[in-house]
Design an enzyme around this catalytic site. Structure first.
Site, PDB file in Angstrom:
ATOM      1  CG  ASN A  32      -8.781  -5.722  -1.352  1.00 16.29           C
ATOM      2  OD1 ASN A  32      -8.293  -6.560  -0.599  1.00 16.29           O
ATOM      3  ND2 ASN A  32      -9.850  -5.953  -2.094  1.00 16.29           N
ATOM      4  CB  SER A  37       6.157   5.712  -1.252  1.00 15.53           C
ATOM      5  OG  SER A  37       6.270   6.258  -2.540  1.00 15.53           O
ATOM      6  CB  SER A  38       4.493   9.240   1.559  1.00 10.46           C
ATOM      7  OG  SER A  38       5.790   9.084   1.148  1.00 10.46           O
ATOM      8  CD  GLU A  91       4.129   5.073   6.417  1.00  8.41           C
ATOM      9  OE1 GLU A  91       3.835   4.078   7.075  1.00  8.41           O
ATOM     10  OE2 GLU A  91       4.079   5.112   5.176  1.00  8.41           O
TER      11      GLU A  91
END
Lengths: 153, 153, 153
Positions: A32, A37-38, A91
């Site tokens: 899953n 956020s990165s 991304e």
């Protein structure tokens, strides 16, 4: 913090199945995915993707692109910058865009993020996946956050 | 892994409120839903939805559709395939699409996911919610991942 | 349950970077944000945002809006209603909409959510960020769920 950087691509009978096949191709199809956020902690360590427990909850940054327009060139990119204090991930993805341009765009955005934070880049890694769509295809690139709970042993 | 499969629908004065009301109708309106991507561990057990702690962080697969166009027929579907090694969930939804077609589409996509993984389907469950929009309405169908932290007792 | 309510805005060379800069301006630029759906436990306590560990996994409700159209007025709003049994959060945002209208809209939606749940509102807080776009800008407003794991000390 340990991370794995992966990518994958595949065709499928529907957009959802093409995306799922691309995830499986990257080795992250049976878990899953929870999109985050990165940001990376300082001195993040890059590892090979271990075998993950089916159904485990896995945090990741996910870049993906799917198209059902035959002939489209699709590309998914993640750009990862590592530093001592922290790290950043970007991304980006595109349809019929030059993969090299997307890679360069990812690199520039992640460099800017590190500069803004005044953190020196110790390592910069780009991972991408690109393909020409036959019928329905998907490309993904991902940074997977690892911890012992999600690994099969 | 224990899961509950639920669905709900309702009208509301805004799209956000209609969606919120549909979640409440399904019994998951008072928790924080974190959307995950659709994989189950082997031999997942299906339970009735327990009473959840208000504000708990709850992982789920969520299919939802909202419309403010009176007369629209909206449908949200989840299709769940269970196997010994792992299970898969598919979400699909549509506006003015035949609910039976959406259900069939969900079933076919989840069958394909299990075939691709060479896992035999022991049970296949479809849950859906469909309604004709009066003013502003929302339908949801969801697979909720349960654990003791989120249950009120 | 402890929460912090924050907002931020900034320009940047790309949409992604403008968004990232707005997060940093709000004090949540160095963590991994996991978006959740907007419910609070009873008697949630509002705190100042502590210093967060870089790369920590942080649950939040996030309202954001980004535009690369110079002259656009962009606004991101969160409206938070607190009660004894539970609390609700609404996110809304807009381009070239009157910020006061958006704030009113957020307030009305969150009031309705509390009424529907028959929970008396003890406190209602609105946080927003608005700006006129110079080149590429982003506004964010967020409710951050705090716990000791994510705080730096």
């Amino acid at each position: 913090m340990r991370i794995a950087i992966v990518s994958g691509k595949d065709e499928g009978p529907t957009k959802l199945n093409a995306f799922d096949n691309a995830l499986s191709n990257a080795g992250i199809g049976d878990v899953n995915l929870i999109k985050v956020s990165s940001m990376l902690s300082g001195n993040a360590e890059i590892c090979d993707l271990p075998k993950l427990k089916p159904g485990a909850m896995v945090n990741c940054v996910l870049s993906s692109i799917t198209s059902d327009n035959p002939g489209d060139e699709i590309t998914a990119v993640v750009a990862v910058a590592l530093g001592e204090e922290l790290g950043c991930v970007v991304e980006t993805s595109g349809i019929n865009k030059n993969p090299n341009d997307l890679i360069k765009e990812g690199e520039e955005m992640v460099r800017y993020m590190m500069e803004k934070r005044k953190v020196e880049i110790k390592d910069l890694i780009v991972e991408y996946s690109t393909t020409k769509v036959e019928k329905i295809a998907s490309c993904i690139a991902s940074v997977v956050y690892l911890n012992y709970d999600i690994e099969e042993r």
